[in-house]
Scaffold this active site. Structure first.
Site, PDB file in Angstrom:
ATOM      1  N   HIS A 463       0.831  -1.204   0.000  1.00 40.08           N
ATOM      2  CA  HIS A 463       0.000   0.000   0.000  1.00 40.08           C
ATOM      3  C   HIS A 463       0.869   1.259   0.000  1.00 40.08           C
ATOM      4  O   HIS A 463       0.736   2.117  -0.872  1.00 40.08           O
ATOM      5  CB  HIS A 463      -0.909  -0.023   1.237  1.00 40.08           C
ATOM      6  N   GLU A 464       1.764   1.348   0.962  1.00 41.90           N
ATOM      7  CA  GLU A 464       2.605   2.549   1.052  1.00 41.90           C
ATOM      8  C   GLU A 464       3.528   2.649  -0.159  1.00 41.90           C
ATOM      9  O   GLU A 464       3.803   3.738  -0.648  1.00 41.90           O
ATOM     10  CB  GLU A 464       3.412   2.545   2.355  1.00 41.90           C
ATOM     11  N   HIS A 467       1.784   4.428  -2.867  1.00 45.03           N
ATOM     12  CA  HIS A 467       1.855   5.888  -2.733  1.00 45.03           C
ATOM     13  C   HIS A 467       3.201   6.401  -3.252  1.00 45.03           C
ATOM     14  O   HIS A 467       3.277   7.426  -3.916  1.00 45.03           O
ATOM     15  CB  HIS A 467       1.704   6.295  -1.262  1.00 45.03           C
ATOM     16  N   HIS A 470       3.359   6.714  -6.960  1.00 45.67           N
ATOM     17  CA  HIS A 470       2.620   7.904  -7.402  1.00 45.67           C
ATOM     18  C   HIS A 470       3.544   9.120  -7.352  1.00 45.67           C
ATOM     19  O   HIS A 470       3.498   9.994  -8.210  1.00 45.67           O
ATOM     20  CB  HIS A 470       1.420   8.104  -6.458  1.00 45.67           C
TER      21      HIS A 470
HETATM   22 ZN   LIG Z   1      -2.923   5.208   1.906  1.00 43.97          ZN
END
Ligand SMILES: [Zn+2]
Length: 671
Positions: A463-464, A467, A470
């Site tokens: 998940h991290e 990010h 991105h």
């Molecule tokens: Zn998040």
């Protein structure tokens, strides 16, 4: 830009001392003020370049100092740093207010904005212009002097009230403790939970075992304690915080907050506070959010009811002669889960060795986007546990610095997060590549044992890392539009989509290797992990939606509340109710996300992002989970674009259409 005279302008952590921050803030704020003054006093006709772009860029040095400082405050803080944070926070608020409430400046911004059809702007410039103008307007720049005064009053009272709400909630949480002195009352609790409770008792100079309303203690008690009466007591204590008609009661605070939010929205010309908030979200309107919540609820309810019946049935077979209540749910669910899937964290952890997971995740970024990661021990770090990498693109060009900070320590907050020490942007053609940091709290290795992750932690890492992609793959001009600077109901798409790979046997198979024997995880265990994923997913969905309904009810009010707080809440959440009614409890008086966090009229966003990530991942599912062309399109249309365009437009360019809830329902087994 601030010149650090280091490779890639990396932060020279080892040379920065706490006492350097105040002068750095003072200097960069002054620099911004001089820049501001220059814009305002310029005798030239306001243009995009001399006003909007100048305003954007004059803030970069200050922004850099802010990021370094507040990142350190989260990951490596101490009393000195905390003291500085308290000092500079109001100074920064004032600085930013001075910008948005400056009438002369707003006049210039408006002039450029009104002329926008005649300016030859590209998409990103146009977006920056619109965002800048809207930011002024949404902060009261357009109001008449009297209304401006009221706006300031309303907003400052609002910030005081949300602090009050938080304080009350914290005090209420701390005011309760359950002290157990008879060992029999601990029946069902695992050893590590009892140990923690005994330690807590000791630290409070109390006999026996202490349980509190804080997350690990409360959740473990509700999940494992055999004593039903005590579970009920715990549940009631937790769900009546701020609801005791004492000095810490939050009911009047809520009334006042929703009144003021409504007033603020009205002043700015919106009918409700939700309208004001949603203007800057993908969802756009309260109607859209309410339709979205209802559609998902209709789809989730049948499964949730089935699950309720199944757990009820299981409870009855285990001797429970009553209708399941809220304080029974987690307890019987956990037992049923073990029976159905025979799976525990202790069984899977040996297969998720941190180094191997890291390798698997970097390998995934290589497969999808061609990235490579080169450890660089010459780059400065803020703690010796932190490792720095140079990240290179598929063509060999330098893309980013990535810091990995895995283990807990004093001075570091709990949880996991991704942050930037420098965000990607371009000035005068020079591309400043981002410096990204991933911070976790994984178990530290010991002399005999490496760091082993739970399956959930593997997901957290993915998940991290999403990010960070991105941010690292950003290819924008303006810092305030680059990387993860996107709408809140869009920002979790790049992160959540990565979690999907944790559910692909093909990928899991690569990383799940026993740290001692070197053996791969058996198909059976792997299968159980994947199968148990959707256990009680209907219930989880309905519960999440119920908070969304409550949130929207508070923020679509068009007048002051006429009924008691719990009554209003009950009506809002009634469509989501699965359990028999309980009196004396209230969710809203403890709902910090919407009354003291940033989720007002935004709680639906969690589900919204799930819809997006499931829908987007369905393209990978169709074309192959390592398909380079699909990844290239996701990168080109979404990951590289930051907030330079409307997110729905970006999304449609990748997906070919607007998202639907179908993929999510399928993934969660709701269809
Ligand atoms: Zn998040």
């Amino acid at each position: 830009m601030i010149d650090f005279n280091t490779p890639y302008q990396a932060v020279p952590f080892e040379r920065i001392k706490p006492e350097h921050f105040r002068p750095a803030f003072d200097a960069t704020i002054l620099e911004a003020k001089i820049g501001l003054d220059r814009i305002i006093r310029s005798g030239q006709k306001p243009t995009f370049k001399n006003t909007i772009e100048a305003l954007e860029q004059m803030g970069y040095p200050l922004k850099r100092i802010e990021q370094i400082f507040f990142n350190i405050n989260s990951a490596e803080t101490n009393k000195e740093i905390q003291q500085i944070a308290q000092e500079v926070s109001p100074i920064l608020t004032e600085h930013y207010n001075d910008i948005t409430l400056n009438a002369d400046l707003f006049k210039k911004v408006s002039q450029v904005f009104n002329d926008r059809e005649h300016l030859k702007l590209d998409t990103e410039q146009r977006k920056l212009l619109e965002d800048t103008y809207r930011n002024f307007v949404r902060n009261g720049a357009n109001l008449a002097p009297e209304a401006k005064k009221e706006f300031r009053k309303v907003t400052s009272e609002l910030s005081r009230l949300s602090l009050k709400f938080e304080e009350n909630l914290l005090d209420e949480t701390n005011a309760y403790r359950m002290v157990i002195t008879r060992e029999a009352d601990l029946a069902g609790l695992p050893g590590f939970v009892k140990e923690a409770a005994a330690m807590d008792a000791k630290s409070k100079n109390t006999e026996g075992w202490v349980f509190t309303l804080k997350a690990p203690s409360y959740l473990a008690f509700m999940m494992y304690a055999d004593n039903r009466k005590l579970r009920e007591e715990m549940f009631r204590a937790y769900n009546s915080r701020g609801f005791h008609n004492n000095e810490r009661d939050n009911q009047d605070v809520i009334r006042r907050i929703v009144d003021l939010r409504l007033r603020m929205a009205n002043l700015l010309g919106y009918r409700t506070f939700a309208e004001y908030v949603l203007e800057e979200r993908m969802a756009r309107t309260p109607q859209k959010v309410s339709d979205f919540l209802k559609e998902l609820l209709d789809a989730s309810l049948p499964m949730a009811r089935k699950e309720y019946a199944e757990v009820q049935d299981f409870a009855r077979k285990s001797g429970a002669g009553f209708k399941l209540q809220r304080w029974d749910w987690s307890y019987y669910s956990e037992k049923l889960r073990n029976e159905k899937f025979s799976i525990t964290d202790e069984m899977t952890k040996p297969y998720f060795r941190l180094e191997k997971v890291e390798e698997g995740i970097m390998g995934l970024a290589n497969k999808l986007y061609g990235l490579t990661f080169l450890p660089d021990t010459t780059l400065p770090v803020y703690n010796n546990d932190v490792r720095a990498f140079q990240v290179f693109d598929g063509d060999g060009s330098f893309l980013a610095i990535l810091y990995l900070d895995y283990f807990p320590r004093e001075g570091k907050q709990g949880g996991a997060w991704m942050t930037n020490y420098l965000e990607q942007h371009r000035v005068k053609g020079k591309d400043y590549r981002p410096h990204v940091s991933l911070v976790f709290n994984f178990t530290k290795p010991t002399e005999s044992k490496p760091s082993l992750l739970t399956y959930d932690e593997v997901r957290t890492f993915l998940h991290e890392f999403g990010h960070s992609l991105h941010s690292m793959l950003s290819n924008c001009t303006y810092l305030s539009l680059s990387g993860t600077n996107v709408y809140r109901d869009f920002v979790e798409l790049p992160s959540q989509i990565m979690e999907n790979w944790a559910e692909q046997k093909e990928w899991l198979d690569e990383i799940a290797v026993h740290y001692e024997t070197g053996q791969k995880m058996s198909d059976e265990l792997l299968g159980n992990i994947l199968k148990s994923r959707n256990f009680n997913s209907g219930y989880a969905s309905v519960r999440q939606l119920s908070f969304g309904f409550d949130d929207m009810a508070w923020h679509t009010l068009t007048d002051s509340l006429k009924v008691p707080v719990p009554e209003y809440e009950q009506a809002a959440m009634a469509p989501t109710e699965l359990f028999p009614e309980v009196d004396g409890v209230c969710i809203s008086t403890g709902f910090a996300h919407i009354f003291s966090g940033g989720y007002a009229a935004g709680y639906y966003g969690y589900k919204w992002a799930e819809v997006l990530d499931a829908d987007a991942f369905s393209v990978f599912r169709k074309n192959g989970i390592f398909d380079r062309a699909t990844a290239a399109s996701f990168r080109e249309n979404i990951l590289s674009r930051g907030g330079t365009e409307d997110p729905m437009e970006l999304y449609k360019r990748f997906r070919g259409q607007e998202p639907t809830i179908e993929a999510l329902l399928e993934r969660e087994g709701l269809r």
